[in-house]
Design an enzyme around this catalytic site. Structure first.
Site, mmCIF file in Angstrom:
data_model
loop_
_atom_site.group_PDB
_atom_site.id
_atom_site.type_symbol
_atom_site.label_atom_id
_atom_site.label_comp_id
_atom_site.label_asym_id
_atom_site.label_seq_id
_atom_site.Cartn_x
_atom_site.Cartn_y
_atom_site.Cartn_z
ATOM 1 N N LYS A 22 16.800 29.811 11.081
ATOM 2 C CA LYS A 22 17.168 28.760 12.054
ATOM 3 C C LYS A 22 16.308 28.902 13.310
ATOM 4 C CE LYS A 22 20.855 29.630 14.729
ATOM 5 N NZ LYS A 22 20.606 29.593 16.187
ATOM 6 N N ASN A 23 16.242 30.111 13.878
ATOM 7 C CA ASN A 23 15.591 30.307 15.169
ATOM 8 C C ASN A 23 14.071 30.188 15.105
ATOM 9 O OD1 ASN A 23 18.110 30.593 16.137
ATOM 10 N ND2 ASN A 23 17.976 32.799 16.519
ATOM 11 N N ARG A 94 21.820 24.452 22.208
ATOM 12 C CA ARG A 94 20.987 24.735 23.378
ATOM 13 C C ARG A 94 19.501 24.580 23.091
ATOM 14 N NH1 ARG A 94 22.980 27.444 27.260
ATOM 15 N NH2 ARG A 94 20.969 28.288 27.812
ATOM 16 N N CYS A 118 27.957 28.387 27.489
ATOM 17 C CA CYS A 118 27.935 28.985 26.141
ATOM 18 C C CYS A 118 29.138 29.896 26.032
ATOM 19 C CB CYS A 118 26.625 29.755 25.993
ATOM 20 S SG CYS A 118 26.685 30.975 24.712
ATOM 21 N N ARG A 123 24.046 31.048 30.533
ATOM 22 C CA ARG A 123 22.701 31.212 29.970
ATOM 23 C C ARG A 123 21.785 30.260 30.718
ATOM 24 N NH1 ARG A 123 23.168 30.924 23.604
ATOM 25 N NH2 ARG A 123 20.979 31.497 23.719
ATOM 26 N N PRO A 124 21.284 30.721 31.915
ATOM 27 C CA PRO A 124 20.493 29.821 32.765
ATOM 28 C C PRO A 124 19.171 29.414 32.131
ATOM 29 C CG PRO A 124 20.365 32.103 33.528
ATOM 30 C CD PRO A 124 21.383 32.081 32.411
ATOM 31 N N VAL A 125 18.550 28.362 32.648
ATOM 32 C CA VAL A 125 17.214 27.932 32.200
ATOM 33 C C VAL A 125 16.238 27.913 33.381
ATOM 34 C CG1 VAL A 125 18.034 26.638 30.187
ATOM 35 C CG2 VAL A 125 17.904 25.496 32.439
ATOM 36 N N ASP A 126 16.543 28.718 34.402
ATOM 37 C CA ASP A 126 15.684 28.731 35.603
ATOM 38 C C ASP A 126 14.252 29.126 35.269
ATOM 39 O OD1 ASP A 126 16.170 32.087 36.758
ATOM 40 O OD2 ASP A 126 16.926 31.213 34.903
ATOM 41 N N LEU A 127 14.060 30.044 34.321
ATOM 42 C CA LEU A 127 12.698 30.479 33.987
ATOM 43 C C LEU A 127 11.908 29.348 33.330
ATOM 44 C CD1 LEU A 127 13.550 34.032 32.570
ATOM 45 C CD2 LEU A 127 12.474 33.508 34.777
HETATM 46 C C1 EPZ Z 1 17.146 33.049 21.729
HETATM 47 O O1 EPZ Z 1 17.952 32.460 22.747
HETATM 48 C C2 EPZ Z 1 17.970 32.923 20.441
HETATM 49 N N1 EPZ Z 1 18.243 31.518 20.184
HETATM 50 C C3 EPZ Z 1 19.280 33.672 20.587
HETATM 51 O O2 EPZ Z 1 19.942 33.646 19.321
HETATM 52 C C4 EPZ Z 1 19.006 35.118 20.934
HETATM 53 O O3 EPZ Z 1 20.226 35.758 21.209
HETATM 54 C C5 EPZ Z 1 18.103 35.203 22.181
HETATM 55 O O4 EPZ Z 1 16.902 34.443 21.994
HETATM 56 C C6 EPZ Z 1 17.696 36.632 22.493
HETATM 57 O O5 EPZ Z 1 17.037 37.207 21.418
HETATM 58 C C7 EPZ Z 1 17.335 30.795 19.485
HETATM 59 O O6 EPZ Z 1 16.284 31.262 19.080
HETATM 60 C C8 EPZ Z 1 17.677 29.360 19.228
HETATM 61 P P1 EPZ Z 1 16.411 34.173 25.980
HETATM 62 P P2 EPZ Z 1 17.343 32.121 24.196
HETATM 63 O O7 EPZ Z 1 15.904 33.050 26.817
HETATM 64 O O8 EPZ Z 1 15.941 31.664 24.036
HETATM 65 C C9 EPZ Z 1 17.995 35.275 30.374
HETATM 66 C C10 EPZ Z 1 21.663 33.139 17.779
HETATM 67 O O9 EPZ Z 1 22.690 33.813 17.633
HETATM 68 N N2 EPZ Z 1 17.360 34.018 30.827
HETATM 69 O O10 EPZ Z 1 15.443 35.077 25.338
HETATM 70 O O11 EPZ Z 1 18.305 31.236 24.876
HETATM 71 C C11 EPZ Z 1 19.206 35.011 29.451
HETATM 72 O O12 EPZ Z 1 20.374 34.721 30.174
HETATM 73 C C12 EPZ Z 1 21.144 32.864 19.199
HETATM 74 O O13 EPZ Z 1 20.985 32.699 16.858
HETATM 75 C C13 EPZ Z 1 17.355 33.723 32.173
HETATM 76 O O14 EPZ Z 1 17.879 34.475 32.997
HETATM 77 O O15 EPZ Z 1 17.401 33.592 24.862
HETATM 78 C C14 EPZ Z 1 19.280 36.305 28.662
HETATM 79 O O16 EPZ Z 1 19.965 37.257 29.385
HETATM 80 C C15 EPZ Z 1 22.160 33.167 20.247
HETATM 81 N N3 EPZ Z 1 16.781 32.557 32.573
HETATM 82 C C16 EPZ Z 1 17.802 36.695 28.531
HETATM 83 O O17 EPZ Z 1 17.084 35.974 29.531
HETATM 84 C C17 EPZ Z 1 16.188 31.680 31.693
HETATM 85 O O18 EPZ Z 1 15.658 30.641 32.111
HETATM 86 C C18 EPZ Z 1 17.194 36.384 27.178
HETATM 87 O O19 EPZ Z 1 17.449 35.031 26.867
HETATM 88 C C19 EPZ Z 1 16.187 32.008 30.325
HETATM 89 C C20 EPZ Z 1 16.778 33.185 29.913
#
Ligand code: EPZ
Length: 423
Positions: A22-23, A94, A118, A123-127
């Site tokens: 999926k991912n 998301r 969530c 789960r912010p998207v600021d980055l």
């Molecule tokens: C991906 O989510 C996966 N989703 C998640 O799997 C997985 O848990 C995660 O990566 C970590 O490996 C998909 O691939 C669809 P991140 P993503 O941005 O991209 C922080 C599942 O079960 N962050 O790598 O949303 C965030 O809060 C799902 O299949 C910011 O602070 O994860 C977290 O602590 C659940 N600001 C960390 O970074 C931002 O703008 C990593 O999140 C973005 C993220």
């Protein structure tokens, strides 16, 4: 609404095929929108999140054809004209937020709903947004939507992700390949899903350096062509079934169709449990140990221990002889399964971002509630080794990310039936 009825305890024996990921599929589907011609992706699983993203993409006018039997998806952006991803769909999944990078990258404009909350916290998207601003895009928020604009050629520059983020890396790559003169992402995610996306974009004609490292440099090209590509096998599904196999002492399972190289350090860490692991070209055989060893685990970004296997691992540790500790450094409060596992008799205590598990604890069947994808599969694993009947409610969470779960596990000896929860 469906539930699972599980009769336990049962060992698992035989082979279990691993489905497409999926991912890994979701970013490939977004990348297809960047091509001037159609893209075909094989090894696509029949999952609710795939259906949702098909609909998100169709809203733009893009033609999407999903041959479920073959697992082949054809995406033709020739009629893509509506540059929006609506809240009604984005709130369901998301990763629909990848539309921001794809539409901005291809057309210089996008109106994409913010993803919202969530099950396990913010789960912010600021980055994502600050990275696009650093690239040279105009970003504003309006009524819960991100409104983004970018000139045909953006100067680019660089942006450092802190923490490293899979989603932000994907959105910045999608937005820059056709638009940024030169853009560098520091502390970029190295997850296999990101590597696969970049590799497939190279096949479409993109210019990306540093793939597989934490520094990606993208230089825009004038156009990209559609391609025929294969999606990766699901590494989290493979890890989930390895854990399931280790939880009952009489289990002996062989997983087939595995992209072994995508599992990072997980197989090595897994062997600490005492399980006997045999790795083939695209197979993994797991023979359960008589006694499971307790462990101390910290989730990490790739290639470290994935947070998406944290709940399943903690549940396995209820069957280990002694005290275990599982710390999630990616999501500090991803423990919504703990109160449910406790209903089955598990001895788990959460302190800050660590769950302390004491075993070996005999589990007993009960009704439990799913809260999110990985939490719910951990309850299925617990139900398979619990004494008696376990009802896992709200399994629509599972259908988002595990293809044919009850068929695969039942074929390996589990007793799982799907039933209407309200019947
Ligand atoms: C991906 O989510 C996966 N989703 C998640 O799997 C997985 O848990 C995660 O990566 C970590 O490996 C998909 O691939 C669809 P991140 P993503 O941005 O991209 C922080 C599942 O079960 N962050 O790598 O949303 C965030 O809060 C799902 O299949 C910011 O602070 O994860 C977290 O602590 C659940 N600001 C960390 O970074 C931002 O703008 C990593 O999140 C973005 C993220």
């Amino acid at each position: 609404m469906d539930k699972f009825i599980i009769e336990g305890p049962t060992p698992l024996n035989g082979t279990i095929p691993i489905s497409g990921s999926k991912n890994a599929a979701l970013p490939l589907m977004a990348a297809a929108l960047l091509g001037d011609s159609p893209t075909t992706i094989t090894n696509i699983p029949k999952l609710r999140d795939i259906y949702t993203f098909n609909n998100v993409i169709r809203v733009t006018g893009t033609h999407v054809d999903f041959n479920e039997e073959e697992g082949t998806l054809s995406i033709d952006p020739a009629n893509l004209a509506h540059l929006e991803a609506p809240y009604e769909l984005v709130r369901k999944m998301r990763a629909s937020f990848y539309m921001l990078g794809a539409l901005l990258g291809k057309f210089g404009q996008a109106r994409v709903s913010l993803p919202g909350g969530c099950a396990w916290g913010p789960r912010p998207v600021d980055l994502h947004l600050n990275g696009l601003r650093a690239m040279g895009a105009e970003i504003r928020l309006e009524e819960g939507y991100v409104i983004a604009e970018a000139p045909r050629k953006m100067e680019g520059g660089s942006f450092t992700l802190n923490p490293s983020s899979v989603g932000a890396t994907i959105n910045l790559v999608l937005a820059s390949v056709l638009r940024a003169e030169k853009f560098t992402i520091n502390n970029a995610a190295k997850e296999p899903d990101v590597v696969l996306l970049c590799t497939r974009l190279l096949e479409m004609g993109a210019d990306i350096e540093g793939i597989g490292t934490d520094t990606l440099t993208i230089r825009r090209v004038n156009s990209l062509e559609g391609v025929s590509i294969r999606n990766a096998a699901d590494r989290i599904e493979a890890g989930t079934f390895m854990i399931a196999a280790a939880m009952h002492p009489e289990s002996d399972v062989t997983l087939t169709g595995v992209d072994v190289g995508d599992l990072g350090h997980f197989p090595k860490i897994f062997q600490k449990t005492g399980a006997d692991v045999t790795i083939g070209d695209d197979t993994i055989r797991v023979k359960a140990p008589e006694k499971l060893n307790p462990t101390e685990i910290k989730t990490q970004i790739y290639p470290g221990f994935p947070t998406d296997l944290q709940a399943q691992w903690s549940t396995m540790m209820t069957q280990a002889s002694g005290a275990s500790a599982v710390t999630d450094t990616i999501y500090y409060d991803r423990f919504s399964y703990v109160p449910e596992a406790t209903r089955l008799g598990a001895d788990m205590k959460v302190v800050e971002n660590t769950v302390h598990v004491t075993g070996k604890t005999p589990l007993k069947g009960a009704s439990v509630m799913s809260t999110d994808l990985r939490a719910s599969v951990s309850l299925v694993l617990a139900g398979m080794i619990a004494e008696g009947k376990t009802d896992v409610l709200r399994i629509y969470h599972l259908d988002r990310g595990y293809e044919d779960l009850e068929q695969k596990l039942t074929a390996a000896g589990a007793q799982i039936t799907r039933a209407d929860q309200d019947a």
